[in-house]
Design an enzyme around this catalytic site. Structure first.
Site, mmCIF file in Angstrom:
data_model
loop_
_atom_site.group_PDB
_atom_site.id
_atom_site.type_symbol
_atom_site.label_atom_id
_atom_site.label_comp_id
_atom_site.label_asym_id
_atom_site.label_seq_id
_atom_site.Cartn_x
_atom_site.Cartn_y
_atom_site.Cartn_z
ATOM 1 N N LYS A 126 48.204 26.428 -10.504
ATOM 2 C CA LYS A 126 49.375 26.589 -9.639
ATOM 3 C C LYS A 126 49.423 25.433 -8.646
ATOM 4 C CE LYS A 126 49.475 31.689 -9.473
ATOM 5 N NZ LYS A 126 50.782 31.933 -10.088
ATOM 6 N N ARG B 179 48.944 39.910 -17.698
ATOM 7 C CA ARG B 179 49.233 40.675 -18.921
ATOM 8 C C ARG B 179 48.034 40.687 -19.859
ATOM 9 N NH1 ARG B 179 54.290 36.855 -20.026
ATOM 10 N NH2 ARG B 179 54.085 36.781 -17.769
HETATM 11 N N1 BES Z 1 50.150 36.553 -10.084
HETATM 12 C C1 BES Z 1 51.232 35.841 -10.638
HETATM 13 C C2 BES Z 1 52.596 36.436 -10.286
HETATM 14 C C3 BES Z 1 53.007 36.316 -8.845
HETATM 15 C C4 BES Z 1 53.714 35.212 -8.416
HETATM 16 C C5 BES Z 1 52.735 37.318 -7.956
HETATM 17 C C6 BES Z 1 54.101 35.117 -7.099
HETATM 18 C C7 BES Z 1 53.145 37.228 -6.646
HETATM 19 C C8 BES Z 1 53.821 36.124 -6.221
HETATM 20 C C9 BES Z 1 51.117 35.813 -12.156
HETATM 21 O O1 BES Z 1 49.823 35.803 -12.651
HETATM 22 C C10 BES Z 1 51.765 34.559 -12.615
HETATM 23 O O2 BES Z 1 51.263 33.519 -12.329
HETATM 24 N N2 BES Z 1 52.876 34.701 -13.342
HETATM 25 C C11 BES Z 1 53.603 33.604 -13.818
HETATM 26 C C12 BES Z 1 53.935 33.869 -15.265
HETATM 27 C C13 BES Z 1 54.473 32.672 -15.992
HETATM 28 C C14 BES Z 1 53.404 31.620 -16.143
HETATM 29 C C15 BES Z 1 54.969 33.112 -17.340
HETATM 30 C C16 BES Z 1 54.851 33.444 -12.974
HETATM 31 O O3 BES Z 1 55.421 34.446 -12.573
HETATM 32 O O4 BES Z 1 55.237 32.320 -12.700
HETATM 33 MN MN MN Z 2 49.006 33.874 -12.794
#
Ligand code: BES
Ligand code: MN
Ligand code: ZN
Length: 499
Positions: free
Chosen positions: A275, A349
Site C-alpha cells: 500500500k 478474503r
Molecule cells: N484492509 C483493506 C480494506 C480497507 C481499505 C479497509 C481501507 C479499511 C480502509 C483490504 O485488505 C484491502 O486492501 N482491500 C483492497 C482490495 C483490492 C486490492 C482488490 C482495496 O479495497 O483496495
Molecule cells: Mn489489504
C-alpha cells in the site's frame, strides 16, 4: 464509572440533568427545579429561546435555590420520536458537557416522560448505556496530560420509578458495552504490541468468563490444509493464528451454534502489492471484524445468553518479506478450491476463505456471519453511515437489518449474483482474488460466497467504513476505533437465536 438507579425523590448530586419535550413542556424534575429557583430556570430557558427541540440544551451553573452546582435542561423533541438511541445520545451529550468540570456525580431525571418510544425501565437503562459508551477512553500510551483527559464524572445516577428492574436491564446492556470496549481497545492497540499471538493470548484471558478458548498455530493449520490463510501470513515474522471462542449457553447443550467469523489482520501493509504510505496508516485496525467477534462473545458470556455461539477468528499479519506470497501465486484453500493470488493486498478474503470453511465443517452452524474490514470500495458506496450487508438468505438479511437499526449500527444490503461471480474467474485456477475495476465490494463478497456451503445461511458484513472514524466523532464513540459490530450481533442473537 459507577451507575446507580434510584426511585428516591430527592437525590443529592453535583450535576442534575432534567428534560423538556417540545413546547417546551417541562418534565416533573424540571418543573421542580424551576420552582426551587423561583422561576430562574424558566427565565433562563426563555432567554436562550429553549423550545425543547432535540439536542437543545441549557446549562445553568450554581443555580440559586438548588443544591446542585450545575443544572442541565435538555430538549427531548417530540415525545413520540424519542427512542432508545435518543436517550443514549442525550446522556452522552450531557456527560460530554460536564466532563472537565468539578462535578463527580450526576443525576439524570426524566421521570414522567409519556408517549415516548422508550419509557420506564428501558429509558433508564439506555440513558445509563449512553453515558457508559461515552465514558470510554484509550490513554494507555500517553504519559502526559493524563489528569486533563481523565473522566471526571465518577458516578451516574438515573432516577426511575422501577430501580431494581432498571438495574437488571442495565446489567444486560453493560455487558454489551464492555464487549464494545474490548473491541475498541483491540482496534486502538498499536500493531507492534498486538500481534496475532498477542491477540490470542488476550482472548485466553476470557476463559474465566466461561468461554472456551482454543488456538491453532501454523503447524495445525497446515495439517488442515489452510493454504489461503497461511499464504497471507507467510511474509511476516509473526505466526498466524486461528482463534476459536465458544459460548455454550443454550439449555440444549448440543444445539447447533450460530457462528461469527472475523477478519483479524493485525496489520495490513498490502504485502508485496504494498500500500502507499497514506493508505497504510490505520491498517492496525484491519482486525476490526475479529475485534467485533471477540467483543460479542464476551458480551454473550457475561450476560449469560441462552444460545450456543462460536467465534472463529483468522489472525495474521500481511507483510512483504523475502518469504512473502507473490502476486501470481496459486494457493490451495482448506475447501480444496484453488486461488490465483493476483493482488496480495486482497488478503482479507483469503484468510476468511479458510476460516469460513473451518467454521462450517467443524461446527455445522445454524448460520454464519462474517465481519471484515474488507474493501475500500464499501466506503465509496456507503461512507460511514452503514456497513455493507451481503447474504444468501433473505430472513437472515432482514433480521440483521432490523437488529442493526435497533442497536444503532445500521447495515445496507448489497446485491450478489452470477454476473458478479464471473468477474473472479481465473485463467489458471478455480478463481482469482480480485475482480475488475468496478463493484469491488461485491466481487469480494462473491469470493467469500464460494466458501459457503449451499445449505448454510450466511451473511457478510463489510465494515471497512465503520470500524474506525477518521473524521468527526460520532456522539457515542469518543475514540478512533468504534467497536462496531458488537451491538448489532448481540441484538441479532437476543431477538432470533436464544432459547
Ligand atoms: N484492509 C483493506 C480494506 C480497507 C481499505 C479497509 C481501507 C479499511 C480502509 C483490504 O485488505 C484491502 O486492501 N482491500 C483492497 C482490495 C483490492 C486490492 C482488490 C482495496 O479495497 O483496495
Ligand atoms: Mn489489504
Ligand atoms: Zn486488509
Amino acid at each position: 464509572m459507577q451507575f446507580t438507579f434510584t426511585a428516591a425523590a430527592v437525590v443529592e448530586s453535583d450535576a442534575l440533568v432534567v428534560g423538556a419535550t417540545e413546547g417546551p413542556e417541562l418534565l416533573p424534575a424540571a418543573v421542580k427545579a424551576d420552582r426551587a429557583s423561583r422561576g430562574a430556570v424558566g427565565r433562563a430557558l426563555v432567554a436562550s429561546r429553549f423550545t425543547g427541540k432535540p439536542g437543545q440544551c441549557v446549562e445553568i451553573l450554581a443555580p440559586a435555590g438548588l443544591k446542585v452546582s450545575r443544572l442541565i435542561v435538555v430538549g427531548l423533541g417530540k415525545a413520540g420520536d424519542f427512542d432508545a438511541a435518543a436517550a443514549e445520545g442525550l446522556a452522552a451529550g450531557a456527560l460530554g458537557r460536564i466532563k472537565g468540570g468539578a462535578e463527580t456525580e450526576v443525576v439524570i431525571d426524566l421521570i414522567g416522560l409519556k408517549g415516548a418510544k422508550v419509557e420506564g425501565v428501558e429509558l433508564a437503562a439506555h440513558l445509563a448505556l449512553g453515558a457508559k459508551l461515552k465514558s470510554y477512553t484509550f490513554d494507555r500510551y500517553r504519559t502526559k496530560d493524563l489528569e486533563d483527559r481523565a473522566q471526571t464524572v465518577k458516578k451516574i445516577t438515573i432516577a426511575t420509578g422501577e430501580a431494581a428492574a432498571a438495574r437488571r436491564a442495565f446489567a444486560r446492556l453493560e455487558a454489551v458495552a464492555d464487549g464494545v470496549f474490548l473491541a475498541r481497545d483491540l482496534v486502538n492497540e498499536p500493531p507492534n504490541v498486538l500481534s496475532p499471538v498477542e491477540f490470542a493470548r488476550r482472548a485466553k484471558g476470557l476463559a474465566k468468563l466461561g468461554l472456551k478458548v482454543s488456538v491453532l498455530g501454523e503447524a495445525q493449520m497446515k495439517r488442515l490444509g489452510m493454504g489461503a490463510l497461511l499464504g497471507v501470513g507467510q511474509g511476516s515474522e509473526r505466526e498466524s493464528q486461528l482463534l476459536v471462542l465458544q459460548w455454550n449457553g443454550s439449555r440444549k447443550k448440543t444445539a447447533a451454534p450460530i457462528a461469527f467469523v472475523g477478519k483479524g489482520l493485525c496489520f495490513d501493509s498490502g504485502g508485496l502489492s504494498l500500500k502507499p504510505g497514506n493508505s497504510m496508516m490505520g491498517m492496525k485496525g484491519d482486525m476490526g471484524g475479529a475485534a467485533a467477534v471477540i467483543g460479542t462473545l464476551r458480551a454473550l458470556a457475561v450476560r449469560k445468553a441462552k444460545v450456543n455461539a462460536v467465534g472463529v477468528i483468522a489472525l495474521a499479519e500481511n507483510m512483504p518479506d523475502g518469504g512473502a506470497q507473490r502476486p501470481d501465486d496459486v494457493v490451495i484453500s482448506m475447501s480444496g478450491q484453488t486461488i490465483e493470488v493476483l493482488n496480495t493486498d486482497a488478503e482479507g478474503r483469503l484468510v476468511l476463505a479458510d476460516a469460513l470453511w473451518y467454521a462450517q465443517t467443524k461446527f455445522k452452524p445454524r448460520a454464519v456471519i462474517d465481519l471484515a474490514t474488507l474493501t475500500g470500495a464499501i466506503m465509496v458506496a456507503l461512507g460511514s453511515e452503514h456497513a455493507g450487508l451481503f447474504s444468501n438468505n433473505d430472513t437472515l438479511a432482514a433480521n440483521l437489518t432490523a437488529a442493526g437499526k435497533a442497536a444503532g449500527e445500521p447495515v445496507w444490503r448489497m446485491p450478489l449474483g452470477k454476473g458478479y461471480d464471473k468477474l473472479i474467474k481465473s485463467k489458471i485456477a478455480d478463481m482469482k482474488n480480485i475482480g475488475g475495476a468496478h463493484a469491488g465490494s461485491i466481487t469480494a463478497a462473491q469470493f467469500l460466497q464460494r466458501f459457503v456451503q449451499d445449505k448454510t445461511a450466511w451473511a457478510h458484513l463489510d465494515i471497512a467504513g465503520v470500524a474506525w472514524q477518521d473524521g468527526e466523532q460520532k456522539p457515542l464513540i469518543p475514540s478512533w476505533s468504534t467497536g462496531w459490530g458488537v451491538r448489532i450481533l448481540d441484538r441479532l442473537v437476543a431477538d432470533n437465536y436464544e432459547d
